[in-house]
Enzyme design. Structure first.
Site, short mmCIF file in Angstrom:
data_model
loop_
_atom_site.label_atom_id
_atom_site.label_comp_id
_atom_site.label_asym_id
_atom_site.label_seq_id
_atom_site.Cartn_x
_atom_site.Cartn_y
_atom_site.Cartn_z
N LYS A 115 0.76 -1.46 0.01
CA LYS A 115 -0.06 -0.06 0.05
C LYS A 115 0.77 1.30 -0.14
O LYS A 115 0.63 2.21 -0.67
CB LYS A 115 -0.85 -0.05 1.15
N LYS A 197 -3.01 -10.59 -7.41
CA LYS A 197 -4.39 -10.91 -6.99
C LYS A 197 -5.54 -9.99 -7.56
O LYS A 197 -5.13 -8.65 -7.68
CB LYS A 197 -4.51 -11.22 -5.40
N LYS A 200 -10.29 -4.97 -5.63
CA LYS A 200 -11.17 -4.10 -5.92
C LYS A 200 -10.78 -2.64 -6.18
O LYS A 200 -11.45 -1.78 -6.90
CB LYS A 200 -12.50 -3.93 -4.98
P1 TYM Z 1 -10.66 -7.00 1.97
O1 TYM Z 1 -11.78 -5.92 2.17
O2 TYM Z 1 -9.35 -6.32 1.15
O3 TYM Z 1 -11.22 -8.24 1.46
C1 TYM Z 1 -12.16 -9.04 2.06
C2 TYM Z 1 -11.91 -10.43 2.11
O4 TYM Z 1 -11.68 -10.93 0.72
C3 TYM Z 1 -10.61 -11.67 0.60
N1 TYM Z 1 -9.93 -11.33 -0.49
C4 TYM Z 1 -9.62 -12.20 -1.55
N2 TYM Z 1 -9.99 -13.77 -1.57
C5 TYM Z 1 -9.67 -14.36 -2.47
N3 TYM Z 1 -8.96 -13.78 -3.91
C6 TYM Z 1 -9.03 -12.62 -3.66
N4 TYM Z 1 -8.27 -11.99 -4.95
C7 TYM Z 1 -9.32 -11.73 -2.72
N5 TYM Z 1 -9.03 -10.39 -2.36
C8 TYM Z 1 -9.63 -10.22 -1.27
C9 TYM Z 1 -9.82 -11.29 1.73
O5 TYM Z 1 -8.75 -12.00 2.04
C10 TYM Z 1 -10.84 -11.08 2.68
O6 TYM Z 1 -11.17 -12.14 3.44
N6 TYM Z 1 -8.10 -6.62 6.23
C11 TYM Z 1 -9.19 -7.08 5.60
C12 TYM Z 1 -10.55 -6.81 6.55
C13 TYM Z 1 -10.73 -6.86 7.79
C14 TYM Z 1 -10.84 -8.24 8.56
C15 TYM Z 1 -10.93 -8.05 9.80
C16 TYM Z 1 -10.76 -9.47 8.03
C17 TYM Z 1 -10.46 -6.02 8.84
N7 TYM Z 1 -10.71 -6.40 9.95
C18 TYM Z 1 -10.83 -9.07 10.71
C19 TYM Z 1 -10.92 -10.69 8.81
C20 TYM Z 1 -10.96 -10.37 10.29
C21 TYM Z 1 -9.47 -6.63 3.99
O7 TYM Z 1 -8.82 -5.64 4.02
O8 TYM Z 1 -9.99 -7.56 3.49
#
Ligand code: TYM
Length: 334
Positions: A115, A197, A200
């Site tokens: 990031k 990967k 979004k």
């Molecule tokens: P975020 O918003 O980036 O993504 C949400 C969830 O989607 C999964 N993910 C993917 N899985 C497979 N292939 C991909 N290309 C892909 N891109 C994203 C992520 O692994 C995630 O499970 N830090 C976290 C949000 C968060 C969180 C938490 C998660 C904040 N607090 C506590 C679990 C527990 C995040 O940025 O996810």
């Protein structure tokens, strides 16, 4: 007496329309786990502001994410669904845990490094301490299991390190959470650049499929997805494009990779891509319809969010009271 269910916490950032990666890596597993566990599914808007967000867009995206949580089948009667910013205890425990996290640990976080490279003009403290807020999200609820995609594994490891450190200083305070990563769909790759990967926040919209893309867009994006020139449909590290499409196909159809390889043996890439596109469309169309149906139902949505925050807050207070006591804060006079 009935045994108490184990607890799940997971969340997603409302930092854009969610992608097929978010859906297959996380959401899809959340719905499968909702009967067996007590689940909190959070819309982590406080995490989203670690990169600059347009306020009106952020509010809209948070609501869209709520609709999508519901549309994929998360039952608001069974799960606590809420906005992170409605439960300030996340930030409070986050501050406390900052004091039990080493800069050396945060310096190692690969997502922080990525990031920083992407947002060189806004490398703020929140971006740096992001994993601590995430640890706080999880530990606040005495979570047993955290279903996420592969990219969050390192954040789960630091969460366990922080919990372990705190527990070793003060005695048992936090449950030690386990990570849950699905067998398929844990790392969906960008369609045009299948070695990175799907994300979004990708500027190249041909790299991603969002949950709300219309069927034509989905078919076009998959048809344009990068493959290779050997015209063989098999899962292999040296065939990232084809392997990614196979992974997507299996995640949406429930088939295994060997089954899919057999199904497409001898087929050309054109026919293969059409089949993958059609399978994705068939999976997403009912979700999109549900989102549209739910959209107008403001009172229903408001009530989910109100009661979600209330229930989460009550659970969060239990842990925070315990933490305050352990670290020596004076008791609150009520
Ligand atoms: P975020 O918003 O980036 O993504 C949400 C969830 O989607 C999964 N993910 C993917 N899985 C497979 N292939 C991909 N290309 C892909 N891109 C994203 C992520 O692994 C995630 O499970 N830090 C976290 C949000 C968060 C969180 C938490 C998660 C904040 N607090 C506590 C679990 C527990 C995040 O940025 O996810």
């Amino acid at each position: 007496m009935a045994e108490e269910k184990k607890r799940i916490f997971s969340g997603m950032q409302p930092s854009g329309l969610i992608t097929l990666g978010n859906y297959l890596g996380a959401l899809n597993n959340w719905t499968k786990l909702q009967d067996e566990y007590d689940c909190l599914y959070c819309i982590v808007d406080m995490h989203a502001i670690t990169v600059r967000q347009d306020p009106a867009k952020l509010r809209k995206q948070a609501k869209e994410l709520l609709l999508q949580y519901l549309a994929v089948g998360l039952d608001p009667e069974k799960n606590i669904i809420y906005y992170q910013s409605h439960v300030p205890q996340h930030a409070e425990l986050g501050w406390i845990l900052n004091c039990y996290t080493y800069m050396g640990e945060l310096n190692r976080m690969t997502q922080f490094k990525d990031k920083c490279a992407k947002h060189a003009d806004n490398i703020n403290g929140g971006l740096y301490t992001y994993p601590v807020l995430m640890a706080s999200d999880i530990l606040l609820y005495q979570t047993d299991l955290v279903p996420v995609g592969e990219d969050q594994r390192q954040h789960l490891e630091i969460t366990r390190d922080i919990a372990g450190r705190f527990n070793s200083i003060y005695g048992d305070t936090f449950k030690m959470p386990e990570v849950y990563i699905g067998k398929v769909g844990a790392k969906i790759m960008a369609l045009q650049e299948p070695t990175k990967k799907m994300s979004k926040s990708d500027d190249n919209k041909n790299n991603i499929i969002t949950l709300m893309d219309d069927p034509k867009e989905i078919m076009n994006k998959i048809k344009r997805a990068m493959t290779d020139s050997d015209n063989e449909i098999r899962f292999s590290e040296d065939k990232p494009g084809v392997s990614n499409l196979l992974g997507i196909y299996c995640a949406v159809t429930g088939k295994t990779i060997p089954e899919a390889e057999r199904e497409f043996a001898g087929a050309g890439y054109g026919a293969f891509k059409t089949a993958v596109g059609e399978a994705v469309v068939a999976d997403l169309e009912p979700i999109q319809k549900k989102v549209k149906d739910l959209e107008a139902n403001k009172d229903y949505l408001d009530e989910i969010i109100r009661s979600g925050a209330e229930k989460a807050s009550r659970l969060a207070d239990r842990t925070l009271t315990k933490v305050h006591k352990k670290i020596g804060f004076p008791a609150r006079i009520r």
